[in-house]
Motif scaffolding. Structure first.
Motif, PDB file in Angstrom:
ATOM      1  N   MET A  31       5.888 -14.027 -37.130  1.00  0.00           N
ATOM      2  CA  MET A  31       5.062 -13.999 -38.329  1.00  0.00           C
ATOM      3  C   MET A  31       3.624 -13.721 -37.917  1.00  0.00           C
ATOM      4  SD  MET A  31       5.834 -14.987 -41.572  1.00  0.00           S
ATOM      5  CE  MET A  31       4.898 -14.839 -43.028  1.00  0.00           C
ATOM      6  N   GLY A  32       3.417 -12.731 -37.044  1.00  0.00           N
ATOM      7  CA  GLY A  32       2.092 -12.401 -36.564  1.00  0.00           C
ATOM      8  C   GLY A  32       1.316 -11.506 -37.522  1.00  0.00           C
ATOM      9  N   GLU A  33       1.974 -11.025 -38.557  1.00  0.00           N
ATOM     10  CA  GLU A  33       1.295 -10.128 -39.487  1.00  0.00           C
ATOM     11  C   GLU A  33       0.413 -10.920 -40.445  1.00  0.00           C
ATOM     12  OE1 GLU A  33       3.838  -7.428 -41.518  1.00  0.00           O
ATOM     13  OE2 GLU A  33       5.186  -7.237 -39.819  1.00  0.00           O
ATOM     14  N   HIS A  34      -0.666 -10.276 -40.851  1.00  0.00           N
ATOM     15  CA  HIS A  34      -1.557 -10.866 -41.851  1.00  0.00           C
ATOM     16  C   HIS A  34      -1.237 -10.224 -43.196  1.00  0.00           C
ATOM     17  CE1 HIS A  34      -3.880 -12.920 -38.825  1.00  0.00           C
ATOM     18  NE2 HIS A  34      -3.930 -11.801 -38.131  1.00  0.00           N
ATOM     19  N   PRO A  55      -0.802 -10.818 -47.603  1.00  0.00           N
ATOM     20  CA  PRO A  55      -1.166 -11.698 -48.710  1.00  0.00           C
ATOM     21  C   PRO A  55       0.035 -12.358 -49.376  1.00  0.00           C
ATOM     22  CG  PRO A  55      -1.248  -9.422 -49.416  1.00  0.00           C
ATOM     23  CD  PRO A  55      -0.926  -9.404 -47.947  1.00  0.00           C
ATOM     24  N   ALA A  56       1.224 -12.148 -48.817  1.00  0.00           N
ATOM     25  CA  ALA A  56       2.435 -12.701 -49.423  1.00  0.00           C
ATOM     26  C   ALA A  56       2.433 -14.227 -49.322  1.00  0.00           C
ATOM     27  CB  ALA A  56       3.667 -12.139 -48.711  1.00  0.00           C
ATOM     28  N   PRO A  57       3.035 -14.888 -50.314  1.00  0.00           N
ATOM     29  CA  PRO A  57       3.118 -16.357 -50.264  1.00  0.00           C
ATOM     30  C   PRO A  57       3.944 -16.816 -49.075  1.00  0.00           C
ATOM     31  CG  PRO A  57       3.779 -15.517 -52.427  1.00  0.00           C
ATOM     32  CD  PRO A  57       3.604 -14.341 -51.534  1.00  0.00           C
ATOM     33  N   SER A  58       3.527 -17.936 -48.514  1.00  0.00           N
ATOM     34  CA  SER A  58       4.282 -18.544 -47.423  1.00  0.00           C
ATOM     35  C   SER A  58       4.227 -20.057 -47.615  1.00  0.00           C
ATOM     36  CB  SER A  58       3.702 -18.140 -46.067  1.00  0.00           C
ATOM     37  OG  SER A  58       2.414 -18.677 -45.913  1.00  0.00           O
ATOM     38  N   PRO A  59       5.137 -20.809 -46.984  1.00  0.00           N
ATOM     39  CA  PRO A  59       5.116 -22.267 -47.160  1.00  0.00           C
ATOM     40  C   PRO A  59       3.783 -22.891 -46.734  1.00  0.00           C
ATOM     41  CG  PRO A  59       7.177 -21.602 -46.161  1.00  0.00           C
ATOM     42  CD  PRO A  59       6.315 -20.380 -46.214  1.00  0.00           C
ATOM     43  N   GLY A  60       3.185 -22.405 -45.637  1.00  0.00           N
ATOM     44  CA  GLY A  60       1.919 -22.958 -45.182  1.00  0.00           C
ATOM     45  C   GLY A  60       0.815 -22.759 -46.205  1.00  0.00           C
ATOM     46  N   ARG A  61       0.776 -21.578 -46.788  1.00  0.00           N
ATOM     47  CA  ARG A  61      -0.246 -21.303 -47.803  1.00  0.00           C
ATOM     48  C   ARG A  61      -0.037 -22.149 -49.049  1.00  0.00           C
ATOM     49  NH1 ARG A  61      -0.732 -14.803 -47.335  1.00  0.00           N
ATOM     50  NH2 ARG A  61      -1.769 -14.806 -45.311  1.00  0.00           N
ATOM     51  N   SER A  62       1.194 -22.389 -49.397  1.00  0.00           N
ATOM     52  CA  SER A  62       1.436 -23.205 -50.588  1.00  0.00           C
ATOM     53  C   SER A  62       0.987 -24.644 -50.352  1.00  0.00           C
ATOM     54  CB  SER A  62       2.905 -23.153 -50.982  1.00  0.00           C
ATOM     55  OG  SER A  62       3.723 -23.719 -49.978  1.00  0.00           O
ATOM     56  N   TYR A  63       1.179 -25.158 -49.127  1.00  0.00           N
ATOM     57  CA  TYR A  63       0.708 -26.512 -48.832  1.00  0.00           C
ATOM     58  C   TYR A  63      -0.812 -26.587 -48.905  1.00  0.00           C
ATOM     59  CZ  TYR A  63       5.441 -27.022 -46.943  1.00  0.00           C
ATOM     60  OH  TYR A  63       6.790 -27.046 -46.779  1.00  0.00           O
ATOM     61  N   TYR A  64      -1.478 -25.623 -48.276  1.00  0.00           N
ATOM     62  CA  TYR A  64      -2.947 -25.604 -48.315  1.00  0.00           C
ATOM     63  C   TYR A  64      -3.450 -25.455 -49.747  1.00  0.00           C
ATOM     64  CZ  TYR A  64      -3.056 -25.054 -43.239  1.00  0.00           C
ATOM     65  OH  TYR A  64      -2.919 -25.247 -41.896  1.00  0.00           O
ATOM     66  N   GLY A  65      -2.817 -24.594 -50.510  1.00  0.00           N
ATOM     67  CA  GLY A  65      -3.227 -24.406 -51.897  1.00  0.00           C
ATOM     68  C   GLY A  65      -3.066 -25.669 -52.718  1.00  0.00           C
ATOM     69  N   PHE A  66      -1.967 -26.367 -52.526  1.00  0.00           N
ATOM     70  CA  PHE A  66      -1.739 -27.602 -53.278  1.00  0.00           C
ATOM     71  C   PHE A  66      -2.749 -28.680 -52.892  1.00  0.00           C
ATOM     72  CE2 PHE A  66       0.594 -31.657 -53.927  1.00  0.00           C
ATOM     73  CZ  PHE A  66       0.665 -31.594 -55.318  1.00  0.00           C
ATOM     74  N   VAL A  67      -3.053 -28.809 -51.601  1.00  0.00           N
ATOM     75  CA  VAL A  67      -4.040 -29.791 -51.154  1.00  0.00           C
ATOM     76  C   VAL A  67      -5.415 -29.445 -51.715  1.00  0.00           C
ATOM     77  CG1 VAL A  67      -5.255 -30.681 -49.119  1.00  0.00           C
ATOM     78  CG2 VAL A  67      -2.766 -30.499 -49.105  1.00  0.00           C
ATOM     79  N   LEU A  68      -5.796 -28.171 -51.693  1.00  0.00           N
ATOM     80  CA  LEU A  68      -7.082 -27.770 -52.264  1.00  0.00           C
ATOM     81  C   LEU A  68      -7.127 -27.999 -53.763  1.00  0.00           C
ATOM     82  CD1 LEU A  68      -7.881 -24.533 -50.247  1.00  0.00           C
ATOM     83  CD2 LEU A  68      -9.050 -26.724 -50.145  1.00  0.00           C
ATOM     84  N   TYR A  69      -6.027 -27.793 -54.441  1.00  0.00           N
ATOM     85  CA  TYR A  69      -5.944 -28.057 -55.876  1.00  0.00           C
ATOM     86  C   TYR A  69      -6.183 -29.544 -56.150  1.00  0.00           C
ATOM     87  CZ  TYR A  69      -3.764 -28.576 -60.477  1.00  0.00           C
ATOM     88  OH  TYR A  69      -3.510 -28.884 -61.783  1.00  0.00           O
TER      89      TYR A  69
END
Length: 127
Positions: A1-4, A6-20
């Motif tokens: 998963m070395g590519e950058h 903008p697709a959703p990923s589990p890590g991004r969803s966790y960070y997004g929920f914590v920021l929310y």
């Protein structure tokens, strides 16, 4: 998963929920600080709370600093980055096309597009 991507990923969803959650917690804390009487907060044990005056003063100062930046500092930075009016870079650049770049330009029906030198423009405009 070395590519950058903008697709959703589990890590991004966790960070997004914590920021929310942190965002809503910050809003609720700000509103409690601004609206609940200081004596009531002190009776609950919250004695080290900034005065409610700062609930209005701090956003006002931030907005004033933003206005100062937008109207004074940002244009000043742009003026510092722009070359002075007497600099040759305001008149021409490396991409300019000169008449000399087109040998035999009068042989065609329509002359090619090229940049006119500033002295020629001044001569025609101001005689």
């Amino acid at each position: 998963m070395g590519e950058h991507t903008p697709a959703p990923s589990p890590g991004r969803s966790y960070y997004g929920f914590v920021l929310y959650l942190l965002g809503w917690a910050g809003i609720v804390t700000y509103l409690v600080w601004a609206l609940v009487p200081h004596s009531y907060l002190a009776s609950m044990g919250l004695t080290y709370v900034p005065q409610p005056y700062w609930a209005l003063a701090f956003p006002s100062v931030v907005i004033m600093l933003l206005v100062m930046f937008v109207f004074f500092i940002y244009p000043a930075i742009n003026f510092m980055l722009a070359p002075p009016p007497h600099d040759i870079r305001t008149l021409t650049d490396s991409k300019a096309l000169k008449r000399e770049d087109y040998p035999g330009a009068n042989d065609y029906g329509v002359p090619p597009v090229y940049d006119i030198h500033i002295s020629e423009v001044c001569r025609v405009l101001y005689r």
